[in-house]
Motif scaffolding. Structure first.
Motif, short mmCIF file in Angstrom:
data_model
loop_
_atom_site.label_atom_id
_atom_site.label_comp_id
_atom_site.label_asym_id
_atom_site.label_seq_id
_atom_site.Cartn_x
_atom_site.Cartn_y
_atom_site.Cartn_z
N GLY A 34 0.81 -1.21 0.00
CA GLY A 34 0.00 0.00 0.00
C GLY A 34 0.84 1.27 0.00
O GLY A 34 0.44 2.29 -0.55
N ALA A 35 2.03 1.20 0.61
CA ALA A 35 2.93 2.35 0.66
C ALA A 35 3.74 2.50 -0.63
O ALA A 35 4.47 3.48 -0.78
CB ALA A 35 3.88 2.21 1.85
N GLY A 36 3.61 1.53 -1.54
CA GLY A 36 4.35 1.59 -2.79
C GLY A 36 5.77 1.06 -2.70
O GLY A 36 6.55 1.21 -3.63
N TRP A 37 6.10 0.41 -1.58
CA TRP A 37 7.44 -0.13 -1.40
C TRP A 37 7.58 -1.54 -1.98
O TRP A 37 8.68 -2.04 -2.11
CB TRP A 37 7.78 -0.20 0.09
CG TRP A 37 7.98 1.12 0.76
CD1 TRP A 37 7.53 2.35 0.33
CD2 TRP A 37 8.66 1.36 1.98
NE1 TRP A 37 7.89 3.31 1.23
CE2 TRP A 37 8.58 2.75 2.25
CE3 TRP A 37 9.31 0.54 2.89
CZ2 TRP A 37 9.16 3.33 3.38
CZ3 TRP A 37 9.87 1.12 4.02
CH2 TRP A 37 9.80 2.50 4.26
N LEU A 38 6.47 -2.16 -2.30
CA LEU A 38 6.45 -3.58 -2.66
C LEU A 38 5.47 -3.82 -3.79
O LEU A 38 4.40 -3.20 -3.83
CB LEU A 38 6.00 -4.35 -1.41
CG LEU A 38 6.27 -5.82 -1.27
CD1 LEU A 38 7.77 -6.08 -1.19
CD2 LEU A 38 5.61 -6.33 0.00
N THR A 39 5.84 -4.71 -4.70
CA THR A 39 4.89 -5.18 -5.71
C THR A 39 4.56 -6.63 -5.38
O THR A 39 5.35 -7.34 -4.74
CB THR A 39 5.45 -5.11 -7.14
OG1 THR A 39 6.61 -5.95 -7.23
CG2 THR A 39 5.81 -3.69 -7.53
N ALA A 40 3.40 -7.07 -5.83
CA ALA A 40 2.97 -8.45 -5.59
C ALA A 40 2.31 -8.97 -6.87
O ALA A 40 1.42 -8.32 -7.42
CB ALA A 40 2.00 -8.51 -4.43
N ASP A 41 2.76 -10.12 -7.33
CA ASP A 41 2.22 -10.72 -8.54
C ASP A 41 2.05 -12.22 -8.33
O ASP A 41 2.89 -12.87 -7.71
CB ASP A 41 3.16 -10.49 -9.73
CG ASP A 41 3.29 -9.03 -10.07
OD1 ASP A 41 2.27 -8.41 -10.41
OD2 ASP A 41 4.43 -8.51 -9.98
N TRP A 42 0.95 -12.74 -8.86
CA TRP A 42 0.70 -14.17 -8.78
C TRP A 42 1.55 -14.90 -9.81
O TRP A 42 1.70 -14.45 -10.95
CB TRP A 42 -0.77 -14.49 -9.03
CG TRP A 42 -1.63 -14.16 -7.86
CD1 TRP A 42 -2.44 -13.07 -7.70
CD2 TRP A 42 -1.75 -14.92 -6.66
NE1 TRP A 42 -3.06 -13.11 -6.48
CE2 TRP A 42 -2.65 -14.23 -5.81
CE3 TRP A 42 -1.18 -16.10 -6.20
CZ2 TRP A 42 -3.00 -14.69 -4.55
CZ3 TRP A 42 -1.53 -16.56 -4.94
CH2 TRP A 42 -2.43 -15.87 -4.13
N GLU A 43 2.07 -16.02 -9.42
CA GLU A 43 2.81 -16.91 -10.29
C GLU A 43 1.85 -17.47 -11.34
O GLU A 43 0.72 -17.80 -11.03
CB GLU A 43 3.39 -18.03 -9.41
CG GLU A 43 4.11 -19.11 -10.11
CD GLU A 43 4.60 -20.17 -9.14
OE1 GLU A 43 5.72 -20.63 -9.34
OE2 GLU A 43 3.87 -20.53 -8.20
N GLU A 44 2.32 -17.55 -12.56
CA GLU A 44 1.48 -18.09 -13.63
C GLU A 44 1.84 -19.56 -13.87
O GLU A 44 2.74 -19.86 -14.65
CB GLU A 44 1.64 -17.27 -14.91
CG GLU A 44 1.10 -15.86 -14.75
CD GLU A 44 1.15 -15.06 -16.03
OE1 GLU A 44 1.12 -15.66 -17.12
OE2 GLU A 44 1.22 -13.83 -15.93
N ILE A 45 1.14 -20.42 -13.14
CA ILE A 45 1.35 -21.87 -13.30
C ILE A 45 0.00 -22.55 -13.33
O ILE A 45 -1.02 -21.97 -12.97
CB ILE A 45 2.17 -22.47 -12.13
CG1 ILE A 45 1.41 -22.33 -10.80
CG2 ILE A 45 3.55 -21.88 -12.05
CD1 ILE A 45 1.92 -23.22 -9.69
#
Length: 108
Positions: A47-58
């Protein structure tokens, strides 16, 4: 960002390899934090913009496990995390001699 010990532990783990993607269980092992503490921290960092999060595509059936959500520090997050941890270390009590005379660093 409010700096707590869990936040400091997560940031330190992510800064160990700033470009690496980490998933929840990996971060739990690195930090020693339970999931109920880790995931709110990750959400706040995102939320602070310090981190990205992405789901693995499997394909979970083919992989034999659920897809993982990978977290990585943003460039702003790397800079901000380094600064925040440096400020926190500056506020920490002086390192004190451990048994044998070696200096003990703050543990986070």
């Amino acid at each position: 960002m409010r700096m707590t010990i869990p936040v400091a532990k997560v940031l330190a783990a992510l800064l160990a390899e700033p470009g690496a993607e980490r998933y929840g269980l990996d971060l739990m092992k690195l930090t020693g934090l339970p999931s109920g503490t880790l995931y709110p921290v990750l959400h706040r960092l995102q939320g602070a913009g310090w981190l990205t999060a992405d789901w693995e595509e499997i394909d979970p059936a083919a992989a034999g496990r659920p897809a993982r959500r990978y977290y990585r520090l943003t460039p702003e997050g790397v800079t901000s995390a380094r600064q925040a941890l440096a400020e926190l270390r500056a506020l920490a009590p002086e390192a004190r001699p451990a048994r044998g005379g070696a200096m003990e660093a703050p543990a986070w």
